[in-house]
Design a protein around this motif. Sequence first.
Motif, short mmCIF file in Angstrom:
data_model
loop_
_atom_site.label_atom_id
_atom_site.label_comp_id
_atom_site.label_asym_id
_atom_site.label_seq_id
_atom_site.Cartn_x
_atom_site.Cartn_y
_atom_site.Cartn_z
N UNK A 260 0.31 -1.05 -0.27
CA UNK A 260 -0.55 -0.15 0.53
C UNK A 260 1.16 1.27 0.41
N UNK A 261 0.42 2.25 -0.32
CA UNK A 261 1.25 3.65 -0.61
C UNK A 261 2.43 3.53 -1.64
N UNK A 262 2.60 2.66 -2.23
CA UNK A 262 4.04 2.27 -3.26
C UNK A 262 5.63 2.43 -2.59
N UNK A 263 5.44 2.27 -0.44
CA UNK A 263 6.76 1.84 0.15
C UNK A 263 6.07 0.25 0.96
N UNK A 264 7.41 -0.38 0.84
CA UNK A 264 7.67 -1.48 2.14
C UNK A 264 7.49 -0.81 3.29
N UNK A 265 6.82 -1.91 4.10
CA UNK A 265 6.58 -1.30 5.56
C UNK A 265 7.42 -2.35 6.53
N UNK A 266 7.50 -2.38 7.39
CA UNK A 266 7.69 -3.60 8.34
C UNK A 266 6.55 -4.19 9.09
N UNK A 267 6.84 -5.26 10.16
CA UNK A 267 6.14 -5.38 10.75
C UNK A 267 5.11 -4.79 11.05
N UNK A 268 4.95 -3.93 12.13
CA UNK A 268 4.38 -2.65 12.67
C UNK A 268 3.76 -1.81 11.70
N UNK A 269 4.29 -1.88 10.63
CA UNK A 269 3.41 -1.18 10.10
C UNK A 269 2.80 -1.53 8.91
#
Length: 178
Positions: free
Chosen positions: A68-77
Amino acid sequence: MNEASTIFSLIHQTLSGDENELSVSMMCQTAGVSRSGYYAWLNAASARQVREAQDRADFELILEAYNRRRYSKGARGIYMCLIHNTPPVVMNLKRIRRLMKKYGLQCPIRRARRKILCKRNSTKSRMALEKQCRWRAESLGYPWPSVARRYARRRRECRRTSEGTLKQGVSRRHGRRT
């Protein structure tokens, strides 16, 4: 699959063959696992398939939140994205991390920005700072000397003299040595 599960599947394949003459207890004893463990593994096959299907469905939600929103996230995101879905998906952080590890999904590690500091006797850092000042001035469309002076004063690292060289000096504004 873990080691015991691999052993149990090999025993099951061997026992289901037509020319097998060995008993379950003999195969389990040879492999070094318990007979009750083999039968528990055999009876839990349907539960494993249901769990695998549920893991796959949950991972699809995680992947959707990850992208989502074209950038990767970690587990918390990912957790926060799932909570803010409509309807909200409540999933434990431990489960998110387990599924990310299981399916090989990794978040890139953010790197800290490197700051160029002007050291007292370092010609290299002075040249780098001068280059950085010139690049900022050119990109903003300002004349080079005025922006360089403003940038150097704001950073309190160096001062630009009238000859065009960088040197250590006293800040006019605060009277401190830079």
